[in-house]
Design a protein around this motif. Structure first.
Motif, PDB file in Angstrom:
ATOM      1  N   GLU A 107       0.856  -1.181   0.000  1.00  0.00           N
ATOM      2  CA  GLU A 107       0.000   0.000   0.000  1.00  0.00           C
ATOM      3  C   GLU A 107       0.898   1.239   0.000  1.00  0.00           C
ATOM      4  OE1 GLU A 107      -1.838  -3.365   2.335  1.00  0.00           O
ATOM      5  OE2 GLU A 107       0.107  -2.350   2.341  1.00  0.00           O
ATOM      6  N   SER A 108       0.470   2.289  -0.687  1.00  0.00           N
ATOM      7  CA  SER A 108       1.289   3.504  -0.712  1.00  0.00           C
ATOM      8  C   SER A 108       1.174   4.236   0.619  1.00  0.00           C
ATOM      9  CB  SER A 108       0.838   4.434  -1.840  1.00  0.00           C
ATOM     10  OG  SER A 108       1.354   5.730  -1.609  1.00  0.00           O
ATOM     11  N   LYS A 109       2.286   4.311   1.328  1.00  0.00           N
ATOM     12  CA  LYS A 109       2.279   4.980   2.637  1.00  0.00           C
ATOM     13  C   LYS A 109       2.021   6.482   2.476  1.00  0.00           C
ATOM     14  CE  LYS A 109       5.252   1.615   4.959  1.00  0.00           C
ATOM     15  NZ  LYS A 109       5.409   0.686   3.812  1.00  0.00           N
ATOM     16  N   HIS A 110       2.467   7.031   1.336  1.00  0.00           N
ATOM     17  CA  HIS A 110       2.241   8.461   1.098  1.00  0.00           C
ATOM     18  C   HIS A 110       0.749   8.726   0.873  1.00  0.00           C
ATOM     19  CE1 HIS A 110       3.626  12.526   0.160  1.00  0.00           C
ATOM     20  NE2 HIS A 110       2.665  12.549  -0.743  1.00  0.00           N
ATOM     21  N   ASN A 111       0.107   7.895   0.053  1.00  0.00           N
ATOM     22  CA  ASN A 111      -1.346   8.044  -0.140  1.00  0.00           C
ATOM     23  C   ASN A 111      -2.081   7.918   1.189  1.00  0.00           C
ATOM     24  OD1 ASN A 111      -1.021   8.293  -2.857  1.00  0.00           O
ATOM     25  ND2 ASN A 111      -1.818   6.284  -3.407  1.00  0.00           N
ATOM     26  N   LEU A 112      -1.687   6.910   1.971  1.00  0.00           N
ATOM     27  CA  LEU A 112      -2.362   6.681   3.258  1.00  0.00           C
ATOM     28  C   LEU A 112      -2.178   7.860   4.210  1.00  0.00           C
ATOM     29  CD1 LEU A 112      -1.722   2.886   3.827  1.00  0.00           C
ATOM     30  CD2 LEU A 112      -3.950   3.997   3.670  1.00  0.00           C
ATOM     31  N   MET A 113      -1.052   8.542   4.077  1.00  0.00           N
ATOM     32  CA  MET A 113      -0.815   9.715   4.916  1.00  0.00           C
ATOM     33  C   MET A 113      -1.926  10.749   4.699  1.00  0.00           C
ATOM     34  SD  MET A 113       0.361  13.045   4.259  1.00  0.00           S
ATOM     35  CE  MET A 113       1.160  12.855   2.693  1.00  0.00           C
ATOM     36  N   TYR A 114      -2.341  10.953   3.426  1.00  0.00           N
ATOM     37  CA  TYR A 114      -3.441  11.894   3.157  1.00  0.00           C
ATOM     38  C   TYR A 114      -4.740  11.394   3.799  1.00  0.00           C
ATOM     39  CZ  TYR A 114      -0.472  13.964  -0.532  1.00  0.00           C
ATOM     40  OH  TYR A 114       0.545  14.576  -1.226  1.00  0.00           O
ATOM     41  N   TRP A 115      -5.031  10.096   3.611  1.00  0.00           N
ATOM     42  CA  TRP A 115      -6.311   9.564   4.111  1.00  0.00           C
ATOM     43  C   TRP A 115      -6.320   9.460   5.636  1.00  0.00           C
ATOM     44  CZ3 TRP A 115      -7.892  10.933  -0.107  1.00  0.00           C
ATOM     45  CH2 TRP A 115      -7.420  10.475  -1.323  1.00  0.00           C
ATOM     46  N   ASN A 116      -5.130   9.360   6.244  1.00  0.00           N
ATOM     47  CA  ASN A 116      -5.063   9.342   7.713  1.00  0.00           C
ATOM     48  C   ASN A 116      -5.093  10.747   8.299  1.00  0.00           C
ATOM     49  OD1 ASN A 116      -4.950   6.557   7.967  1.00  0.00           O
ATOM     50  ND2 ASN A 116      -2.727   6.490   7.726  1.00  0.00           N
ATOM     51  N   ASN A 117      -5.181  11.737   7.394  1.00  0.00           N
ATOM     52  CA  ASN A 117      -5.245  13.137   7.828  1.00  0.00           C
ATOM     53  C   ASN A 117      -3.975  13.544   8.578  1.00  0.00           C
ATOM     54  OD1 ASN A 117      -6.624  15.555   7.800  1.00  0.00           O
ATOM     55  ND2 ASN A 117      -7.771  15.157   9.676  1.00  0.00           N
ATOM     56  N   ASP A 118      -2.843  12.956   8.182  1.00  0.00           N
ATOM     57  CA  ASP A 118      -1.561  13.316   8.792  1.00  0.00           C
ATOM     58  C   ASP A 118      -1.021  14.579   8.119  1.00  0.00           C
ATOM     59  OD1 ASP A 118      -1.485  11.261  10.643  1.00  0.00           O
ATOM     60  OD2 ASP A 118      -0.589   9.838   9.237  1.00  0.00           O
ATOM     61  N   HIS A 119       0.090  15.071   8.648  1.00  0.00           N
ATOM     62  CA  HIS A 119       0.610  16.352   8.180  1.00  0.00           C
ATOM     63  C   HIS A 119       1.690  16.190   7.121  1.00  0.00           C
ATOM     64  CE1 HIS A 119      -0.985  17.952  12.201  1.00  0.00           C
ATOM     65  NE2 HIS A 119      -1.856  18.118  11.250  1.00  0.00           N
ATOM     66  N   TYR A 120       1.817  17.219   6.278  1.00  0.00           N
ATOM     67  CA  TYR A 120       2.826  17.150   5.206  1.00  0.00           C
ATOM     68  C   TYR A 120       3.228  18.551   4.763  1.00  0.00           C
ATOM     69  CZ  TYR A 120      -1.454  17.754   2.437  1.00  0.00           C
ATOM     70  OH  TYR A 120      -2.652  18.222   1.943  1.00  0.00           O
ATOM     71  N   PHE A 121       4.484  18.639   4.326  1.00  0.00           N
ATOM     72  CA  PHE A 121       4.987  19.851   3.691  1.00  0.00           C
ATOM     73  C   PHE A 121       4.603  19.781   2.216  1.00  0.00           C
ATOM     74  CE2 PHE A 121       8.202  19.114   7.089  1.00  0.00           C
ATOM     75  CZ  PHE A 121       8.123  20.340   7.743  1.00  0.00           C
ATOM     76  N   GLY A 122       4.266  20.925   1.633  1.00  0.00           N
ATOM     77  CA  GLY A 122       4.078  20.998   0.182  1.00  0.00           C
ATOM     78  C   GLY A 122       5.102  21.969  -0.354  1.00  0.00           C
TER      79      GLY A 122
END
Length: 388
Positions: free
Chosen positions: A255-270
């Motif tokens: 599973e894509s951990k990066h995709n899951l990061m969005y669905w888990n509502n985790d934080h990210y730099f853009g």
């Protein structure tokens, strides 16, 4: 980012945007520009500068995932790619072995560029294939052919790079159910660990939207689109690629951990022109046009266009919309740790109603959508809007 005792808020990833394309696809509304004549070298330098300034303001111990998307990251030369990845690895606290994805176009990937990626720890590729039907590829403005896809896959196999995902789009103009089945079979025959499948969404300011308005574009009807989605799920499951999120399918452990990061509502730099980020309780978006993005960075300032401060209610709503896209749904314990409230205390009636309607399953430790609920995703998500 403010230090917080909340464990759910300690996970931070990063997205890096490369807006350059060698051609423009008719359906795309991402921030992109024609490559020719663009200040690509300066863009790469300013991108690294943005990372430096941002990390000083928001230091983090370690990034969970790193994702370079576009546009077309592989439109950079090997030298430019080397500068970008070397700089990013130097500035960002990213451990070797964590998921590091780069988007690539079939036919764009050279041995030299792949070697550069490997040198800096890239361990996953995501390729925009969209369809295996050459007639449709032409119709949607893609410049590659099905043969380019096969050639790229053979090349990656020779290079022993197997962690590859492909994107496909269904409900394309003039696409029949039979034609789509053919594409699905060809995609699965590649035996890849991960697939992302999206229905065509008509976005404003795209060529497609203009053509639809002019009556020049015939799209499959709703019933055909639903069948395409149903058959996708069946075909994927049959081949052991489980649906872990509405549009994403993968082998266990891929599973894509990066995709899951969005669905888990985790934080990210853009990072990059037009990129969005989410830090603390703020979502932000950078300026899109290249020169507008570069100008503040030349002066040592961040190129942020807008910032939205999310109230606790907004964060909870997003948690529900995003989390319910995942097959496993939302963990009640995770929700409680994050918001110090139970899901039931906020949504007791909604949960009961959705269960009665056969759209949601409410177990002791989690809630998740039924297959019927998944099909009606947006209608279900609306029910979780909190009364203001």
């Amino acid at each position: 980012m403010n230090e917080t005792t909340n464990p759910a808020e300690q996970k931070v990833s990063a997205y890096i945007h490369i807006p350059f394309c060698e051609h423009i696809c008719y359906y795309c509304d991402f921030n992109k520009v024609f490559l020719e004549g663009q200040p690509v070298d300066e863009y790469v330098e300013m991108l690294l500068k943005e990372m430096e300034i941002t990390l000083k303001q928001h230091p983090v111990k370690e990034l969970e995932t790193l994702y370079v998307g576009g546009g077309t990251p592989t439109s950079l030369t090997a030298v430019q790619l080397d500068r970008l990845l070397a700089g990013a690895r130097e500035i960002l606290p990213f451990k070797e072995g964590k998921e590091f994805t780069v988007e690539a176009n079939p036919g764009d990937l050279t041995k030299e560029k792949l070697q550069v990626m490997k040198n800096y720890g890239v361990n996953r590729l995501s390729m925009g294939v969209q369809t295996f039907d050459n007639r449709l590829l032409k119709k949607i403005g893609r410049k590659h052919t099905a043969e380019d896809v096969y050639q790229t896959m053979r090349f990656l196999e020779e290079e022993n790079f197997t962690n590859v995902s492909i994107d496909l789009i269904y409900a394309l103009p003039g696409q029949t159910l039979e034609g789509y089945r053919e594409t699905l079979n060809q995609a699965l025959a590649l035996d890849l660990p991960h697939y992302s499948l999206y229905s065509l969404i008509l976005e404003n300011k795209t060529m497609f939207m203009n053509w639809v308005r002019q009556g020049r574009l015939e799209l499959p009807d709703q019933e055909t689109e639903t069948r395409m989605f149903e058959e996708t799920i069946q075909a994927m499951e049959k081949k052991g690629r489980h649906q872990y999120e509405i549009s994403n399918f993968g082998l266990e452990g891929h599973e894509s951990k990066h995709n899951l990061m969005y669905w888990n509502n985790d934080h990210y730099f853009g990072f990059g022109a037009g990129a969005s980020g989410y830090l603390g309780n703020k979502r932000y978006r950078n300026k899109g046009p290249i020169q507008h993005y570069l100008r503040p960075l030349r002066a040592g300032e961040l190129p942020v266009l807008e910032t939205e401060v999310l109230l606790r209610e907004n964060q909870i709503e997003e948690e529900m919309f995003l989390g319910l896209r995942k097959k496993i749904g939302i963990s009640k314990q995770h929700f409680y740790e994050r918001y110090q409230q139970t899901i039931e205390s906020l949504y007791s009636k909604v949960l009961t109603d959705l269960e009665k309607e056969g759209l949601l399953v409410n177990e002791s430790d989690r809630i998740y959508l039924t297959p019927k609920g998944t099909f009606l995703g947006n209608e279900v998500f609306e029910r979780f809007l909190l009364e203001k």
